[in-house]
Design a protein around this motif. Structure first.
Motif, PDB file in Angstrom:
ATOM      1  N   VAL A 403       0.841  -1.205   0.000  1.00 30.21           N
ATOM      2  CA  VAL A 403       0.000   0.000   0.000  1.00 30.21           C
ATOM      3  C   VAL A 403       0.869   1.246   0.000  1.00 30.21           C
ATOM      4  CG1 VAL A 403      -1.661   1.329   1.362  1.00 30.21           C
ATOM      5  CG2 VAL A 403      -1.956  -1.141   1.095  1.00 30.21           C
ATOM      6  N   ASN A 404       1.910   1.252   0.807  1.00 30.57           N
ATOM      7  CA  ASN A 404       2.780   2.427   0.895  1.00 30.57           C
ATOM      8  C   ASN A 404       3.495   2.686  -0.432  1.00 30.57           C
ATOM      9  OD1 ASN A 404       4.044   4.476   2.774  1.00 30.57           O
ATOM     10  ND2 ASN A 404       5.878   3.453   2.026  1.00 30.57           N
ATOM     11  N   ALA A 406       2.632   1.748  -3.492  1.00 31.17           N
ATOM     12  CA  ALA A 406       1.707   2.181  -4.547  1.00 31.17           C
ATOM     13  C   ALA A 406       1.351   3.655  -4.396  1.00 31.17           C
ATOM     14  CB  ALA A 406       0.448   1.321  -4.508  1.00 31.17           C
ATOM     15  N   ALA A 462      -2.855  -9.035  -1.489  1.00 29.38           N
ATOM     16  CA  ALA A 462      -1.765  -8.103  -1.176  1.00 29.38           C
ATOM     17  C   ALA A 462      -0.431  -8.665  -1.668  1.00 29.38           C
ATOM     18  CB  ALA A 462      -1.721  -7.837   0.325  1.00 29.38           C
ATOM     19  N   GLY A 465      -0.192  -8.038  -5.284  1.00 25.30           N
ATOM     20  CA  GLY A 465       0.156  -6.646  -5.531  1.00 25.30           C
ATOM     21  C   GLY A 465       1.633  -6.383  -5.333  1.00 25.30           C
ATOM     22  N   LEU A 493      -3.254   0.717  -7.600  1.00 26.60           N
ATOM     23  CA  LEU A 493      -4.206   1.453  -6.764  1.00 26.60           C
ATOM     24  C   LEU A 493      -5.571   0.765  -6.733  1.00 26.60           C
ATOM     25  CD1 LEU A 493      -3.272   5.122  -7.739  1.00 26.60           C
ATOM     26  CD2 LEU A 493      -2.794   3.955  -5.572  1.00 26.60           C
ATOM     27  N   THR A 496      -5.254  -1.862  -4.210  1.00 28.00           N
ATOM     28  CA  THR A 496      -5.342  -1.245  -2.885  1.00 28.00           C
ATOM     29  C   THR A 496      -6.792  -0.980  -2.502  1.00 28.00           C
ATOM     30  OG1 THR A 496      -3.194  -0.185  -3.262  1.00 28.00           O
ATOM     31  CG2 THR A 496      -4.533   0.668  -1.457  1.00 28.00           C
ATOM     32  N   MET A 514      -6.960   2.779   4.889  1.00 25.05           N
ATOM     33  CA  MET A 514      -6.658   2.610   3.469  1.00 25.05           C
ATOM     34  C   MET A 514      -7.663   3.357   2.615  1.00 25.05           C
ATOM     35  SD  MET A 514      -5.673  -1.423   3.725  1.00 25.05           S
ATOM     36  CE  MET A 514      -5.738  -1.725   1.979  1.00 25.05           C
ATOM     37  N   THR A 540      -5.621  11.107  -4.464  1.00 25.85           N
ATOM     38  CA  THR A 540      -5.372  10.314  -3.258  1.00 25.85           C
ATOM     39  C   THR A 540      -4.653  11.168  -2.218  1.00 25.85           C
ATOM     40  OG1 THR A 540      -3.238   9.495  -4.053  1.00 25.85           O
ATOM     41  CG2 THR A 540      -5.205   8.201  -4.611  1.00 25.85           C
TER      42      THR A 540
END
Length: 696
Positions: A403-404, A406, A462, A465, A493, A496, A514, A540
């Motif tokens: 997540v970070n 992306a 995840a 990803g 994204l 995510t 998130m 975002t």
């Protein structure tokens, strides 16, 4: 087609002590995840629980602390209720069985059954403490379990093997009040003649039918639930007293019952109904809608409560005649702690409210870990090292890292605006296909009460990803093909955004963070699987770190707290006594050396493993022995996962005659070591030992 209505209950915790992680992992967390999922699927759900505030366990705690039973239940009802709130377990109502509504409901229920002739009244001999001048209810008496030999079984249940008992079943019974051997005296009680119900119960549990009508899918019931219930029924049901001689509880509402209260296992489950009444009244609904008609009743419990929820309570509901029976009773096995079972007497526990006081910021970390090791079908273990590993290696390094990366890359290259999806490569399409497939897998698992596997599927997305970013390397490609990077980050994204939806039942606070990163002000579970969750040019927000890593000092501190929590030498002696319950097996008879020489033991390697059909304990192994590849059936399925044993070197007893087990011919035996607690381990040869080497 799934029914749209559910009534979900979580076992009423005894208000005689706080909650530990074993309670949470086995009952309350999986129930909460399941209910959150149902709400996302737009089912009408009532989620019910509350404190069980009657029974002998309460009065025993009151005597121990030198205060009244009411003070005890008030104290622990608050501790338990506040812990649930801080841990974000969202019941519709967390009720209590000392409420006036419950007293009225339980007494009315008893009177209906009494009028219908559901009970028999008879005089029997029961244990009596002469020093304290009172009859001994179930928890006022302990002794040796006749089933497993555990020395401190209670008069209603053995907490070691889970067997339901009666006080007179115990060997060498002792009063917990005086510590002396009680005497038998006559007393009169109302009994539930359970033997009358064996036939329909067997059909209902085994086939899922009642009077020829399909009630539930027995294939969705866990093996341990079906097995324990059918074993109980096949062993012959017996009358069980529904009243007790106690001064704490709900008075029996009929003539001739002075000084008697309702048996806690009649009283407590009716608490689900009384709680529903008070909740429904508060929100303007009809409580009967949640206990009648075309609705699924689901009880989340621990394995020690199976027969009460899947045999006794269904009998009571059917005898009453106005209520639905359970559609499922997803009971969990036990969670152990750092190599030993949770023990309230020894204070060997991680108490939920104390953990939350120390680490209020680490709620989702604990939720994720407990779900990852949930004892759904076999006992599992919580350790602080495993907690550290799952937080660091899965939550931080997989989910948090993906997540970070992306979002940081998107902020760096596109000022936080979601880029446009361009031309797709085969690699892109493979990832998009996975995004579309995973939600259906998660849903199927959750509908089948496989909560742990469902969370694993979401974490799998995840991982996809992470792997996608690692393989496409947008930080390199941006220098030569910036349009390609737009597509890569658009897909990242969208992954995510899907994670922000699919993780919501499991780690809701993290999922909300998130969604905030992505500016997803609203979301709908039905959208999961889409790659259009975020429109191009959507702005975002800069991300923050989702999970701080757990350092070694954290682990050592928690271990130190656990050790320091051990009480005094008396508790240590109790621990030693528990260890000695199963003595070391005596030496077997001597054999001649020539007999020993006949034994052929060799180093083998497990090539593959699969479960034997209709045999919970058996695995069918294909083993390379150096001489051949042979099939061996081993009773280790409940102690080992298939993934962890494939590739292991083991010791194989070669020259046993072939033996057919559940239709599979076994040609040998895998040698195991077993400790006093019944834990198994392989007798493994050294790493450098070749397959086929002889062991002498």
């Amino acid at each position: 087609m799934e029914k749209k209505q559910y009534t979900v209950t979580a076992a009423l915790p005894y208000a005689n002590g706080p909650l530990h992680l074993g309670h949470v992992a086995g009952v309350y967390l999986p129930a909460d995840i399941f209910v959150r999922f149902l709400r996302h699927k737009e089912h009408d759900v009532a989620f019910i629980s509350g404190s069980d505030e009657h029974g002998a366990a309460i009065t025993l705690r009151a005597k121990k602390e030198g205060i009244s039973p009411q003070e005890i239940v008030d104290k622990y009802h608050d501790i338990i209720g506040n812990a649930f709130k801080k841990f974000d377990i969202k019941f519709d109502i967390f009720h209590r069985t000392t409420a006036e509504t419950h007293k009225e409901t339980a007494q009315d229920f008893f009177k209906v059954l009494d009028k219908k002739g559901a009970f028999t009244q008879k005089t029997t001999e029961q244990y009596y403490d002469q020093d304290h001048e009172q009859f001994l209810a179930d928890r006022y008496i302990s002794g040796e379990c006749p089933k497993c030999g555990y020395a401190e079984a209670y008069g209603d249940q053995c907490e070691k093997c889970g067997s339901a008992l009666s006080p007179t079943d115990l060997i060498n019974p002792v009063s917990t009040l005086s510590g002396k051997t009680p005497v038998l005296r006559e007393t009169s009680h109302w009994f539930l003649p359970m033997e009358r119900h064996e036939d329909w119960l067997r059909e209902w549990i085994k086939e899922g039918t009642l009077d020829g009508v399909q009630q539930h899918d027995p294939k969705k019931w866990r093996n341990q639930v079906n097995g324990q219930c059918l074993s109980w029924i096949d062993g012959g049901l017996h009358p069980r007293a529904m009243t007790r001689d106690l001064d704490w509880g709900i008075p029996v509402p009929v003539e001739g019952a002075d000084g008697k209260v309702l048996y806690v296992w009649l009283d407590a489950p009716i608490g689900y109904i009384s709680a529903t009444k008070d909740w429904a009244k508060s929100v303007g609904k009809d409580w009967k809608d949640y206990w009648t008609g075309d609705r699924k009743l689901v009880h989340f419990i621990g394995k020690d409560n199976i027969v009460f929820h899947a045999v006794i309570f269904p009998i009571l509901l059917k005898e009453h005649g106005e209520f639905i029976l359970p559609d499922n009773v997803p009971a969990s096995e036990f969670l152990n702690l750092e190599g030993a079972k949770f023990s309230t007497s020894r204070n060997w526990a991680v108490w939920l409210h104390e953990y939350l006081e120390r680490h209020p910021e680490k709620v989702d970390e604990l939720k994720y870990t407990l779900t990852s090791i949930a004892p759904e079908s076999k006992d599992s273990e919580f350790t602080w090292l495993d907690f550290q590993s799952r937080v660091n290696n899965e939550l931080a390094d997989v989910l948090g890292n993906f997540v970070n990366r992306a979002l940081v890359l998107n902020n760096k290259y596109y000022d936080g605006a979601v880029p446009t999806l361009g031309e797709l490569t085969a690699e892109d399409q493979k990832v998009i296909d996975a995004i579309k497939e995973i939600p259906a897998k998660v849903e199927e698992l959750l509908y089948n009460y496989k909560i742990r596997e469902a969370q694993g599927e979401v974490m799998g997305l995840a991982r996809i990803g992470n792997r996608y970013l690692a393989e496409t390397e947008p930080w390199k490609v941006v220098k030569t093909d910036p349009k390609r990077v737009e597509t890569i980050l658009h897909i990242a994204l969208q992954i995510t955004a899907n994670l922000a939806i699919l993780f919501d039942p499991f780690i809701p606070a993290t999922a909300a963070k998130m969604r905030n990163f992505l500016n997803m002000e609203t979301f709908n579970w039905a959208q999961a699987g889409s790659i259009n969750l975020l429109s191009a040019r959507t702005k975002t927000n800069p991300p923050s770190i989702l999970f701080q890593k757990i350092d070694d000092e954290f682990v050592e501190n928690e271990k130190a707290i656990l050790i320091a929590s051990q009480k005094d030498n008396e508790s240590a002696k109790e621990a030693e006594a528990e260890e000695e319950e199963k003595p070391t097996a005596p030496q077997k008879e001597d054999i001649e050396f020539d007999e020993f020489l006949k034994i052929d033991i060799r180093v083998g390697k497990i090539l593959s493993a699969k479960k034997v059909k209709k045999a919970d304990k058996l695995l069918e192994l294909l083993v390379d022995t150096g001489l051949d590849q042979r099939t061996i059936v081993s009773g280790i399925a409940e102690q080992f996962d298939i993934e962890e044993i494939v590739g292991k070197k083991v010791s194989v007893l070669m020259n046993l005659p072939p033996r057919k087990l559940r239709g599979v011919v076994s040609n040998g035996m895998i040698l195991m070591a077993e400790d006093k607690l019944g834990n198994l381990s392989f007798i493994a040869p050294g790493e450098g030992m070749e397959v086929g080497a002889e062991i002498r």
